[in-house]
Enzyme design. Structure first.
Site, PDB file in Angstrom:
ATOM      1  N   ASP A 140       0.829  -1.207   0.000  1.00  0.00           N
ATOM      2  CA  ASP A 140       0.000   0.000   0.000  1.00  0.00           C
ATOM      3  C   ASP A 140       0.860   1.252   0.000  1.00  0.00           C
ATOM      4  OD1 ASP A 140      -2.823  -1.120   2.040  1.00  0.00           O
ATOM      5  OD2 ASP A 140      -2.139  -1.594   0.011  1.00  0.00           O
TER       6      ASP A 140
ATOM      7  N   ASP B  31       3.978   1.691  -1.155  1.00  0.00           N
ATOM      8  CA  ASP B  31       4.599   1.940  -2.463  1.00  0.00           C
ATOM      9  C   ASP B  31       3.587   2.487  -3.463  1.00  0.00           C
ATOM     10  OD1 ASP B  31       6.949  -0.862  -2.421  1.00  0.00           O
ATOM     11  OD2 ASP B  31       7.036   1.171  -1.572  1.00  0.00           O
TER      12      ASP B  31
ATOM     13  N   ASP C 119       0.824   4.168  -2.765  1.00  0.00           N
ATOM     14  CA  ASP C 119       0.522   5.561  -2.418  1.00  0.00           C
ATOM     15  C   ASP C 119       1.634   6.493  -2.858  1.00  0.00           C
ATOM     16  OD1 ASP C 119      -1.209   4.804   0.703  1.00  0.00           O
ATOM     17  OD2 ASP C 119      -1.846   4.827  -1.396  1.00  0.00           O
TER      18      ASP C 119
ATOM     19  N   LEU D 258     -33.019 -15.750   1.101  1.00  0.00           N
ATOM     20  CA  LEU D 258     -34.160 -16.390   1.765  1.00  0.00           C
ATOM     21  C   LEU D 258     -35.266 -16.646   0.761  1.00  0.00           C
ATOM     22  CD1 LEU D 258     -34.380 -14.071   4.911  1.00  0.00           C
ATOM     23  CD2 LEU D 258     -33.711 -16.475   4.909  1.00  0.00           C
TER      24      LEU D 258
ATOM     25  N   GLU E 212     -38.470 -12.055  13.433  1.00  0.00           N
ATOM     26  CA  GLU E 212     -37.798 -10.750  13.537  1.00  0.00           C
ATOM     27  C   GLU E 212     -38.081  -9.945  12.271  1.00  0.00           C
ATOM     28  OE1 GLU E 212     -33.314 -11.570  12.798  1.00  0.00           O
ATOM     29  OE2 GLU E 212     -34.350 -13.501  12.884  1.00  0.00           O
TER      30      GLU E 212
ATOM     31  N   LYS F 102     -37.512  -8.019   8.805  1.00  0.00           N
ATOM     32  CA  LYS F 102     -36.561  -8.168   7.701  1.00  0.00           C
ATOM     33  C   LYS F 102     -36.118  -6.772   7.285  1.00  0.00           C
ATOM     34  CE  LYS F 102     -35.866 -10.472   3.296  1.00  0.00           C
ATOM     35  NZ  LYS F 102     -35.383  -9.337   2.484  1.00  0.00           N
TER      36      LYS F 102
ATOM     37  N   ASP G 109     -34.439  -3.761   5.367  1.00  0.00           N
ATOM     38  CA  ASP G 109     -34.176  -3.480   3.956  1.00  0.00           C
ATOM     39  C   ASP G 109     -32.852  -2.731   3.844  1.00  0.00           C
ATOM     40  OD1 ASP G 109     -34.616  -3.496   1.298  1.00  0.00           O
ATOM     41  OD2 ASP G 109     -36.300  -2.095   1.317  1.00  0.00           O
TER      42      ASP G 109
ATOM     43  N   TYR H  27     -27.606 -10.785  12.881  1.00  0.00           N
ATOM     44  CA  TYR H  27     -28.693 -11.766  12.969  1.00  0.00           C
ATOM     45  C   TYR H  27     -28.315 -13.179  12.550  1.00  0.00           C
ATOM     46  CZ  TYR H  27     -29.194 -10.302   8.049  1.00  0.00           C
ATOM     47  OH  TYR H  27     -28.960  -9.996   6.753  1.00  0.00           O
TER      48      TYR H  27
ATOM     49  N   LYS I 130     -37.216 -18.216  11.621  1.00  0.00           N
ATOM     50  CA  LYS I 130     -36.133 -19.203  11.570  1.00  0.00           C
ATOM     51  C   LYS I 130     -36.405 -20.309  12.576  1.00  0.00           C
ATOM     52  CE  LYS I 130     -32.997 -15.431  10.479  1.00  0.00           C
ATOM     53  NZ  LYS I 130     -32.063 -14.432  11.017  1.00  0.00           N
TER      54      LYS I 130
ATOM     55  N   LYS J  56     -43.092 -11.703   3.301  1.00  0.00           N
ATOM     56  CA  LYS J  56     -43.017 -10.353   2.757  1.00  0.00           C
ATOM     57  C   LYS J  56     -44.312  -9.569   2.969  1.00  0.00           C
ATOM     58  CE  LYS J  56     -39.649  -9.386   0.542  1.00  0.00           C
ATOM     59  NZ  LYS J  56     -39.001  -9.845  -0.670  1.00  0.00           N
TER      60      LYS J  56
ATOM     61  N   CYS K 139     -40.834 -10.086 -35.664  1.00  0.00           N
ATOM     62  CA  CYS K 139     -39.874  -9.587 -34.684  1.00  0.00           C
ATOM     63  C   CYS K 139     -39.538  -8.131 -35.011  1.00  0.00           C
ATOM     64  CB  CYS K 139     -38.610 -10.451 -34.726  1.00  0.00           C
ATOM     65  SG  CYS K 139     -37.258  -9.768 -33.744  1.00  0.00           S
TER      66      CYS K 139
ATOM     67  N   CYS L 175     -35.522  -8.163 -36.190  1.00  0.00           N
ATOM     68  CA  CYS L 175     -34.996  -8.799 -37.413  1.00  0.00           C
ATOM     69  C   CYS L 175     -36.062  -9.047 -38.462  1.00  0.00           C
ATOM     70  CB  CYS L 175     -34.273 -10.102 -37.074  1.00  0.00           C
ATOM     71  SG  CYS L 175     -35.378 -11.449 -36.643  1.00  0.00           S
TER      72      CYS L 175
ATOM     73  N   CYS M 257     -39.597 -14.945 -31.606  1.00  0.00           N
ATOM     74  CA  CYS M 257     -39.004 -14.640 -32.903  1.00  0.00           C
ATOM     75  C   CYS M 257     -38.381 -15.921 -33.428  1.00  0.00           C
ATOM     76  CB  CYS M 257     -37.942 -13.553 -32.703  1.00  0.00           C
ATOM     77  SG  CYS M 257     -36.759 -13.471 -34.048  1.00  0.00           S
TER      78      CYS M 257
ATOM     79  N   CYS N  36     -31.088 -13.350 -35.673  1.00  0.00           N
ATOM     80  CA  CYS N  36     -31.717 -12.190 -35.042  1.00  0.00           C
ATOM     81  C   CYS N  36     -30.709 -11.455 -34.160  1.00  0.00           C
ATOM     82  CB  CYS N  36     -32.923 -12.620 -34.207  1.00  0.00           C
ATOM     83  SG  CYS N  36     -33.658 -11.221 -33.335  1.00  0.00           S
TER      84      CYS N  36
HETATM   85  S1  IVH Z   1     -31.278 -14.276   7.692  1.00  0.00           S
HETATM   86  C1  IVH Z   1     -29.263 -17.923   6.287  1.00  0.00           C
HETATM   87  N1  IVH Z   1     -32.464 -12.253   8.881  1.00  0.00           N
HETATM   88  O1  IVH Z   1     -32.587 -10.581   3.521  1.00  0.00           O
HETATM   89  C2  IVH Z   1     -29.928 -16.698   6.770  1.00  0.00           C
HETATM   90  N2  IVH Z   1     -31.761 -11.973   6.627  1.00  0.00           N
HETATM   91  O2  IVH Z   1     -33.739 -11.919   1.270  1.00  0.00           O
HETATM   92  C3  IVH Z   1     -29.831 -15.592   5.824  1.00  0.00           C
HETATM   93  N3  IVH Z   1     -32.194  -9.755   5.701  1.00  0.00           N
HETATM   94  O3  IVH Z   1     -29.552 -11.743   2.236  1.00  0.00           O
HETATM   95  C4  IVH Z   1     -30.379 -14.318   6.193  1.00  0.00           C
HETATM   96  N4  IVH Z   1     -33.114  -8.889   7.511  1.00  0.00           N
HETATM   97  O4  IVH Z   1     -29.536  -9.502   3.551  1.00  0.00           O
HETATM   98  C5  IVH Z   1     -31.896 -12.706   7.746  1.00  0.00           C
HETATM   99  N5  IVH Z   1     -33.475 -10.510  10.024  1.00  0.00           N
HETATM  100  C6  IVH Z   1     -32.919 -10.961   8.933  1.00  0.00           C
HETATM  101  C7  IVH Z   1     -32.783 -10.171   7.787  1.00  0.00           C
HETATM  102  C8  IVH Z   1     -32.210 -10.721   6.641  1.00  0.00           C
HETATM  103  C9  IVH Z   1     -32.732  -8.662   6.263  1.00  0.00           C
HETATM  104  C10 IVH Z   1     -31.711  -9.839   4.322  1.00  0.00           C
HETATM  105  C11 IVH Z   1     -30.364 -10.474   4.126  1.00  0.00           C
HETATM  106  C12 IVH Z   1     -30.578 -11.600   3.153  1.00  0.00           C
HETATM  107  C13 IVH Z   1     -31.843 -11.170   2.492  1.00  0.00           C
HETATM  108  C14 IVH Z   1     -32.582 -12.338   1.886  1.00  0.00           C
END
Ligand code: IVH
Length: 701
Positions: free
Chosen positions: A43, A45, A47, A93, A126, A128, A130, A238, A302, A326, A417, A420, A440, A446
């Site tokens: 690193d 060198d 830099d 998941l 739990e 999920k 985002d 998690y 889980k 979801k 198409c 083509c 097509c 094509c």
């Molecule tokens: S468990 C083997 N727990 O959702 C277990 N994932 O759609 C793998 N994510 O790639 C994940 N909240 O980035 C787990 N409470 C939660 C989560 C979670 C968000 C995300 C995670 C995963 C994606 C899958």
């Protein structure tokens, strides 16, 4: 480095020569570091080179080169992290959308484990988050590496950036942590921090972020760590992988341990025992959603017992023991401006709605799929109508219904198409059913199909060539230097032969990026079996099927010899039966491979391609297991575990599980009630064993 002349003492001619030398040295170092995973310089060198370059440019601004390394950093932000291979894949998941999906999930688990009705199956539940997932490697309690998910196998090394997050301990607290462990969780940005960040970005005249998720991803993946440091990123732990020693018996205990070790864990995680409780948790979190500090897109369940998680294992990229439930997709209403036709790599014509841009759940949507002509008829949709659109997670937005009809004329699907001009038809299958997709018939002539096939070949799940994205493929195709996959490896020669200037002189390329592209291409002259097969884009032979073939045949040569033999022998031949005898492989995939091999153009393409690339043998999943590489067949009733669990265990140990007995079968595990398969095994003189013998063999008796 030899004694360098101080910058103050350089003549203009010396400075120009020196800038040229430095540009090349830095580009080479970058290529070694980013593409070949083999840094050539320390690193310090590296830099020093950059600093000298900067100092000379400051003294002789008029000599600054077009391909100056100083110009490249910003432009390539996000493209410059070292690769980091995960010690165990980072999984995704499976999704559940309805209560019924959740009940099915619970029932599947019971069935797989063969649990009696009275046995309680506890789950953790739990939110999920985002955000984006991150894997943190700890050795002796110290943070050694942080890696993004990437394709699940290999991500990017963002260690320096991750160290700036206060939720990520540099040293684990407390005790009881295994000597080595990967802690996994989600990096996210709180809604309030996101809003404040956008206010600052706007005030500074910079681009704002579309949503907290994008802001979190953009902030973590910064080459300049100072930027990451200034961004309010947070982390929830998690999950984990590759622990050198057990440290908990349940999921709930494990996450409790993370909290003791200094991580932030989600306070809304609970442990529940019935499907009813699971569903009321979902309703509760959905009601809280808008008021939460962070964006969520569902809840995750889980299996709590870790011994059960272990037995349940994984199916392709997702654990059997977890599911994401979801929330319903977000919707909005906008006007349909027109309908465009996209031609896919297998020739399918997809109508795409061009929309007046509208924000749906924090993202601006201006295109949505209309799937096919039957769907358009069902919706009764035409340009000019006001329509409702929906976006769920990463899936392509969809048009749901017409809200208010406009004055536009009825739209009809073209029967040629648009690219083509070949006829576009709806195929009729053996059972007399009409395909919903119009295709097509131009095949290899094509250009749209050719370009899409090439894009697929270089895409992330296939050859994954850095710097060769959809834009570049389209450009090279248009210039006539990239027509078939093998041309990628002959790009330089093809450019010369076409009488075009060298790539470094093309607009948007420059010396450094041309060199980088060529070395990225060279790095793929060796390619994994499954990636290569998936890249060919044969119908019904996608990522999962390709991996199944790779795991079963191990070598490309033996696989393709079987395809060739099946093509020659036809349906019902021994080679055909060998293909469809692989667990999870259907007739459609086998037939599509045979059809591919039966087409002379494809044979020529494949031969030419194999002149350029070497397909690497698949390494069996667990080479030290006594059954690795062996083909096994289960028949009759199993008494210690369900058939599904037995098959999954065998695959995890590197065995190939087949559905039928043939001369290629190594072991037949026969339980009570075994019939014709056992008879055939005896007739062929194969090794036949009981379930107990099998368990003893794999060390699980
Ligand atoms: S468990 C083997 N727990 O959702 C277990 N994932 O759609 C793998 N994510 O790639 C994940 N909240 O980035 C787990 N409470 C939660 C989560 C979670 C968000 C995300 C995670 C995963 C994606 C899958």
């Amino acid at each position: 480095m030899s004694a360098e002349k101080p910058v103050e003492a350089l003549t203009p001619a010396e400075a120009a020569a020196e800038l040229e030398r430095l540009a090349r040295a830095i580009a080479d170092a970058d290529a070694a570091y980013y593409q070949n995973d083999a840094p050539e310089l320390t690193d310090a060198d590296y830099d020093a080179l950059r600093q000298r370059n900067l100092a000379i440019e400051a003294r002789f601004p008029e000599l600054k080169r077009e391909d100056s390394p100083t110009e490249r950093v910003g432009a390539e932000a996000g493209d410059g992290f070292a690769k980091a291979r995960h010690s165990a894949p980072m999984l995704s998941l499976d999704n559940a959308f309805t209560d019924e999906d959740v009940a099915d999930f619970a029932a599947r688990i019971r069935r797989f484990l063969g649990l009696p009705a009275e046995e309680v199956v506890a789950f953790t539940a739990e939110p999920k988050i985002d955000g984006l997932s991150l894997s943190l490697t700890y050795e002796k309690g110290k943070l050694m590496r942080a890696a993004t998910r990437g394709d699940g196998q290999t991500g990017e090394d963002v260690t320096k950036n991750a160290r700036t997050l206060k939720d990520i301990p540099a040293k684990l607290k407390g005790s009881g942590w295994p000597d080595s462990i990967e802690i996994r969780g989600e990096v996210y940005m709180a809604k309030s921090d996101f809003a404040a960040l956008n206010v600052r970005e706007e005030a500074a005249g910079r681009k704002t972020f579309a949503n907290p998720r994008n802001a979190a991803a953009g902030s973590l993946r910064q080459l300049d760590v100072e930027i990451t440091k200034a961004r309010p990123l947070r982390f929830f732990a998690y999950a984990w992988a590759a622990a050198s020693a057990p440290f908990a018996e349940t999921q709930f205990e494990a996450v409790g341990a993370f909290a003791d070790w200094g991580f932030v864990t989600n306070p809304r995680m609970i442990r529940i025992e019935t499907v009813e409780e699971v569903l009321s948790y979902y309703t509760e979190i959905e009601a809280e959603r808008a008021g939460l500090e962070y964006d969520i897109d569902g809840v995750v369940y889980k299996v709590d017992r870790l011994d059960w998680q272990q037995r349940l294992g994984f199916v392709s990229r997702a654990p059997r023991w977890a599911i994401a439930h979801k929330f319903p997709a977000e919707k909005a209403v906008t006007r349909l401006l027109g309908i465009d036709i996209q031609v896919g790599r297998t020739g399918s014509l997809t109508p795409v709605a061009r929309l007046e841009p509208v924000t749906v759940g924090g993202v601006v949507v201006s295109n949505a799929t209309l799937h096919n002509e039957d769907e358009i008829a069902r919706l009764g949709v035409k340009p000019g109508d006001r329509v409702e659109v929906q976006r769920a997670g990463d899936v392509i937005p969809q048009v749901l219904r017409v809200v208010e009809a406009g004055q536009g004329p009825v739209w009809t699907m073209p029967d040629t198409c648009p690219v083509c001009g070949s006829a576009a038809v709806r195929e009729i299958d053996d059972a007399g059913r009409e395909d919903v997709r119009r295709r097509c018939t131009g095949g290899l002539i094509c250009p749209a199909q050719a370009v899409e096939r090439l894009k697929h070949f270089v895409s992330r799940k296939a050859l994954d060539i850095d710097g060769l994205g959809e834009k570049q493929v389209a450009l090279f195709f248009e210039k006539g230097v990239l027509k078939a996959p093998q041309d990628i490896f002959r790009l330089k020669t093809n450019i010369e032969a076409a009488g075009l200037p060298p790539l470094e002189e093309w607009e948007g390329f420059g010396a450094a990026s041309a060199k980088k592209l060529y070395s990225a291409i060279d790095a793929r002259r060796k390619v994994a079996f499954a990636r290569f097969l998936n890249g060919l884009g044969i119908r019904y032979v996608g990522q999962t099927t390709s991996s199944q073939f790779a795991r079963s045949f191990l070598s490309w040569q033996s696989f393709w010899a079987a395809v060739r033999a099946a093509e020659e022998g036809g349906v019902g031949s021994e080679a055909y039966n060998e293909l469809i005898g692989i667990d999870g492989i259907g007739q459609a995939a086998a037939r599509a491979l045979m059809a591919f091999e039966g087409e002379p153009h494809n044979r020529e393409m494949l031969a030419a391609l194999l002149q350029e690339v070497e397909v690497e043998d698949e390494v069996p999943a667990a080479t030290d297991s006594p059954v690795a590489g062996k083909t096994v067949v289960f028949t009759g009733t199993l008494e210690k575990m369900t058939r599904d669990e037995a098959k999954a265990r065998a695959s995890a140990l590197g065995a190939k599980v087949a559905g039928s007995v043939s001369a290629k079968t190594d072991i037949v595990i026969a339980g009570p009630g075994a019939g014709s398969k056992l008879a055939k095994a005896e007739q062929l003189g194969l090794t036949v064993m009981t379930e107990d013998d099998w368990l003893a063999l794999i060390g699980e008796a």
